[in-house]
Write a protein that holds these residues in place. Structure first.
Motif, mmCIF file in Angstrom:
data_model
loop_
_atom_site.group_PDB
_atom_site.id
_atom_site.type_symbol
_atom_site.label_atom_id
_atom_site.label_comp_id
_atom_site.label_asym_id
_atom_site.label_seq_id
_atom_site.Cartn_x
_atom_site.Cartn_y
_atom_site.Cartn_z
ATOM 1 N N LEU A 161 0.833 -1.219 0.000
ATOM 2 C CA LEU A 161 0.000 0.000 0.000
ATOM 3 C C LEU A 161 0.862 1.261 0.000
ATOM 4 N N THR A 162 1.944 1.220 0.782
ATOM 5 C CA THR A 162 2.854 2.366 0.830
ATOM 6 C C THR A 162 3.517 2.578 -0.531
ATOM 7 N N ALA A 163 3.903 1.468 -1.192
ATOM 8 C CA ALA A 163 4.529 1.544 -2.515
ATOM 9 C C ALA A 163 3.559 2.144 -3.538
ATOM 10 N N LEU A 164 2.293 1.707 -3.485
ATOM 11 C CA LEU A 164 1.287 2.206 -4.417
ATOM 12 C C LEU A 164 1.023 3.694 -4.196
ATOM 13 N N LYS A 165 0.943 4.115 -2.910
ATOM 14 C CA LYS A 165 0.712 5.534 -2.592
ATOM 15 C C LYS A 165 1.861 6.395 -3.105
ATOM 16 N N SER A 166 3.069 5.875 -2.960
ATOM 17 C CA SER A 166 4.242 6.622 -3.416
ATOM 18 C C SER A 166 4.223 6.807 -4.933
ATOM 19 N N ILE A 167 3.831 5.760 -5.655
ATOM 20 C CA ILE A 167 3.758 5.843 -7.124
ATOM 21 C C ILE A 167 2.693 6.847 -7.548
ATOM 22 N N LEU A 168 1.545 6.814 -6.877
ATOM 23 C CA LEU A 168 0.439 7.704 -7.230
ATOM 24 C C LEU A 168 0.713 9.153 -6.844
ATOM 25 N N SER A 169 1.618 9.364 -5.885
ATOM 26 C CA SER A 169 1.909 10.736 -5.444
ATOM 27 C C SER A 169 2.766 11.497 -6.454
ATOM 28 N N ASN A 170 3.426 10.784 -7.360
ATOM 29 C CA ASN A 170 4.246 11.414 -8.404
ATOM 30 C C ASN A 170 3.841 10.851 -9.778
ATOM 31 N N LYS A 171 2.579 11.083 -10.147
ATOM 32 C CA LYS A 171 2.019 10.449 -11.346
ATOM 33 C C LYS A 171 2.802 10.794 -12.613
ATOM 34 N N ALA A 172 3.064 12.084 -12.822
ATOM 35 C CA ALA A 172 3.713 12.520 -14.073
ATOM 36 C C ALA A 172 5.104 11.904 -14.212
ATOM 37 N N ARG A 173 5.916 12.013 -13.153
ATOM 38 C CA ARG A 173 7.279 11.487 -13.213
ATOM 39 C C ARG A 173 7.286 9.967 -13.400
ATOM 40 N N ASN A 174 6.419 9.295 -12.655
ATOM 41 C CA ASN A 174 6.381 7.837 -12.751
ATOM 42 C C ASN A 174 5.834 7.359 -14.093
ATOM 43 N N PHE A 175 4.895 8.122 -14.679
ATOM 44 C CA PHE A 175 4.388 7.748 -16.007
ATOM 45 C C PHE A 175 5.499 7.847 -17.047
ATOM 46 N N LEU A 176 6.290 8.925 -16.965
ATOM 47 C CA LEU A 176 7.403 9.077 -17.907
ATOM 48 C C LEU A 176 8.429 7.957 -17.714
ATOM 49 N N THR A 177 8.618 7.535 -16.473
ATOM 50 C CA THR A 177 9.519 6.413 -16.189
ATOM 51 C C THR A 177 8.981 5.119 -16.799
ATOM 52 N N MET A 178 7.660 4.935 -16.698
ATOM 53 C CA MET A 178 7.032 3.716 -17.226
ATOM 54 C C MET A 178 6.938 3.714 -18.747
ATOM 55 N N PHE A 179 7.067 4.884 -19.372
ATOM 56 C CA PHE A 179 6.807 4.999 -20.805
ATOM 57 C C PHE A 179 7.695 4.061 -21.632
ATOM 58 N N GLY A 180 8.993 4.008 -21.260
ATOM 59 C CA GLY A 180 9.900 3.099 -21.974
ATOM 60 C C GLY A 180 9.486 1.648 -21.822
ATOM 61 N N ILE A 181 9.029 1.275 -20.606
ATOM 62 C CA ILE A 181 8.540 -0.095 -20.363
ATOM 63 C C ILE A 181 7.312 -0.365 -21.226
ATOM 64 N N ILE A 182 6.401 0.593 -21.269
ATOM 65 C CA ILE A 182 5.158 0.435 -22.044
ATOM 66 C C ILE A 182 5.475 0.187 -23.521
ATOM 67 N N ILE A 183 6.376 1.002 -24.092
ATOM 68 C CA ILE A 183 6.734 0.864 -25.508
ATOM 69 C C ILE A 183 7.430 -0.469 -25.767
ATOM 70 N N GLY A 184 8.382 -0.823 -24.907
ATOM 71 C CA GLY A 184 9.124 -2.071 -25.091
ATOM 72 C C GLY A 184 8.234 -3.294 -25.004
ATOM 73 N N ILE A 185 7.362 -3.335 -23.984
ATOM 74 C CA ILE A 185 6.469 -4.483 -23.812
ATOM 75 C C ILE A 185 5.435 -4.534 -24.953
ATOM 76 N N ALA A 186 4.937 -3.367 -25.375
ATOM 77 C CA ALA A 186 3.989 -3.319 -26.501
ATOM 78 C C ALA A 186 4.627 -3.897 -27.757
ATOM 79 N N ALA A 187 5.915 -3.576 -27.970
ATOM 80 C CA ALA A 187 6.633 -4.112 -29.133
ATOM 81 C C ALA A 187 6.756 -5.628 -29.049
ATOM 82 N N VAL A 188 7.078 -6.138 -27.852
ATOM 83 C CA VAL A 188 7.211 -7.595 -27.662
ATOM 84 C C VAL A 188 5.879 -8.292 -27.929
ATOM 85 N N ILE A 189 4.795 -7.771 -27.342
ATOM 86 C CA ILE A 189 3.467 -8.366 -27.533
ATOM 87 C C ILE A 189 3.071 -8.347 -29.005
ATOM 88 N N THR A 190 3.295 -7.204 -29.663
ATOM 89 C CA THR A 190 2.907 -7.068 -31.068
ATOM 90 C C THR A 190 3.671 -8.043 -31.950
#
Length: 386
Positions: free
Chosen positions: A11-40
């Protein structure tokens, strides 16, 4: 670790991620693109394999024999006779023989009024694999008698509706055919024509007759198939005009599947570079997070949290961050596959294996690139912090 403590850390980990949405989304963006490429890539590869295998008429048979004219310029319609089938059945080791006609997509010119277009047609003697959604299937009598009746696809019907003004007649290669019904899109062709009608009107058969052979257990399949072809070549009534050959579909399909796999592996390797860069971004984000939460770490340590608790706290946070990115990548990949399936002549197939690999890779990136920052947070000196 107690379940209550684990739940608190998550719960603490989830709250921390949600408290910095913009920064964490940009961090996840590379993961999202890479995994999307693998799935595709994995889904497209599976779809291509499935499509390639659908062209094979081998099924669960052990092999096939084809019949071909010795005269390469001949338009003669070739087919196995009943006597040929009986000959093959006498070969030792042959359990069963099944005759079939392999229908290849054939280019034809479809015309209504002054509008025409080039389309692919399937020439066969049944409605097999064609699902009629409007009108009715071609009757068995029409196939038997070779009547000029056809089925057309939904897509072709949409094109023709603009010009036919309700008429149910189309011209194929300048011959008139009555449209009996509309079949569901998704076939390799836009028109279904009875084989006898096509051969009568245009003088040639674009299809190839094949026989499927089933070999008894205990017999060498390759040798038995060769013996069957040799028997036909030496004893068939038509041996002087035609040649019989064993068709090795399984070997060619295995080779094609390997080529598709190698291409997919190479593209996945390139996509993994994106995941590597994304992992470095995750590590950088975790260092920033730890720096910002130094006081929090000190307070938790003062109230009894162990070094291991702090380590797990930030390790879970890192893994959860990449896992959310992985789920986002799976959804994006599925969306891309849907778009590809809408326009390509095949449907990408997403397997549970692809999803499992994507989830596993996502969590692994979080653990591998989060372990060093998490260890640094756990080793912080309590006295210095406070």
């Amino acid at each position: 670790m107690k379940l209550k403590k684990l739940k608190a850390i998550l719960l603490t980990a989830l709250k921390s991620i949600l408290s910095n949405k913009a920064r964490n989304f940009l961090t996840m963006f590379g993961i999202i693109i890479g995994i999307a490429a693998v799935i595709t890539i994995m889904s497209v590869g599976n779809g291509l394999k499935q499509k390639a295998n659908s062209f094979s008429s081998l099924g669960n048979a052990d092999g096939q024999i084809s019949i071909q004219s010795k005269d390469l310029n001949s338009d003669q319609q070739l087919s196995f006779s009943k006597a040929d089938i009986k000959l093959v059945e006498t070969v030792p080791g042959i359990k069963r023989v099944k005759m079939l006609n392999k229908a290849f997509p054939t280019p034809v010119k479809v015309q209504v009024g002054d509008k025409s277009s080039e389309q692919n047609a399937i020439i066969q003697n049944s409605n097999h694999k064609f699902t009629v959604v409007s009108g009715h299937p071609i009757s068995s009598d029409a196939f038997e008698l070779g009547l000029n009746q056809v089925l057309i696809s939904e897509q072709l019907n949409q094109k023709l509706k603009k010009y036919n003004h309700g008429r149910k007649v189309v011209f194929i290669n300048q011959k008139g055919f009555e449209v009996d019904g509309i079949f569901e899109d998704g076939q390799d062709s836009e028109v279904l024509i009875p084989q006898r009608a096509y051969v009568r009107d245009f003088g040639s058969n674009p299809n190839q007759d094949l026989i499927n052979l089933y070999v008894d257990k205990g017999f060498n399949k390759k040798a038995t198939l060769k013996a069957a072809a040799k028997t036909l070549q030496t004893k068939s009534d038509s041996k002087s005009q035609v040649k019989f050959a064993v068709v090795d579909n399984k070997a060619s399909m295995k080779f094609m599947n390997k080529i598709i796999d190698y291409i997919a592996y190479f593209i996945i390797f390139v996509a993994s570079i994106s995941l590597l860069i994304a992992g470095i971004g995750v590590m950088n984000t975790m260092y920033m997070t730890i720096s910002e939460r130094t006081q929090e770490i000190g307070i938790r340590r003062a109230f009894g949290a162990t070094k291991n608790d702090i380590r797990l706290q930030f390790l879970f946070e890192s893994a959860m961050l990449t896992l959310l990115g992985g789920f986002g990548g799976i959804l994006l990949g599925e969306g891309v596959c849907y778009v590809i399936g809408a326009f390509a002549p095949f449907k990408p197939v997403t397997s549970l294996q692809a999803i499992g690999v994507s989830v596993g890779v996502s969590v692994s990136i979080g653990i591998v690139f989060g372990i060093i920052p998490a260890n640094q947070a756990a080793r912080k000196n309590l006295i210095e912090i406070l």
